[in-house]
Design an enzyme around this catalytic site. Sequence first.
Site: not given
Length: 238
Positions: A94, A170, A119, A232, A96
């Site tokens: 997580h 958020h 991709d 790939y 910001h």
Amino acid sequence: MLEELKEKVFQANLRLVEYGLVVLTWGNVSGIDREEGLFVIKPSGVPYDNMKASDMVVVDLDGNKVEGDLNPSSDTPTHAYLYRHFDDIGGVVHTHSSWACSWAQAGRDIPAYGTTHADFANTGVPCARGLTVQEVNSAYEYNTGKVIVKEFSNRGLKASECPAVLVHRHGPFTWGSQPFKAVENALILEEVARMAYQTEQMSAFDSSANIGIEQYLLDKHYQRKHGKNAYYGQNKGV
């Protein structure tokens, strides 16, 4: 306990700083040991330049601290909820980060506009709804995880199909097979968020602009990297 995983999670957290995805203490990485049913997460509010591997906190899948001298990240209940419901992920991030947060604050999905995005995911990056007053005031972080999982369920998406989500007002959460992959996905998310914004800005001044990737091209790029017959990269052992 889980010393190797602590070191990986610690190093993965440092990469958030290296990649410019966090400022101050605004972010966290966790990694799970599925056999033990425990995960390791960054401690709450500890500056990255003061942090050590031994500061990482071990918690169970209910978010209870099992080992550690410091308090786990305040986002621990969100990580725990994601691990319980997305059983094929091994790491959660997580942040910001600026570009992804901008889309989240606007309450918008990040559209798939080109092959760079394709991709990464075979769909736009979803923006989940914001939390209600009741959800914020009672088990806020737990309810954040619940909203994310519900958004994927509502859209018929699997966590493996799109390793990222935004939460309205958020910010972004990403995940991967292990902590470093989750961090890599956070970096890619920030890039595709920036590219999508710039694409829309450029098209706003050109009425002839043709933005949006064709489904066949999106499918091709996603499948060649992530599909059953992906080609790939190099074969294992090369």
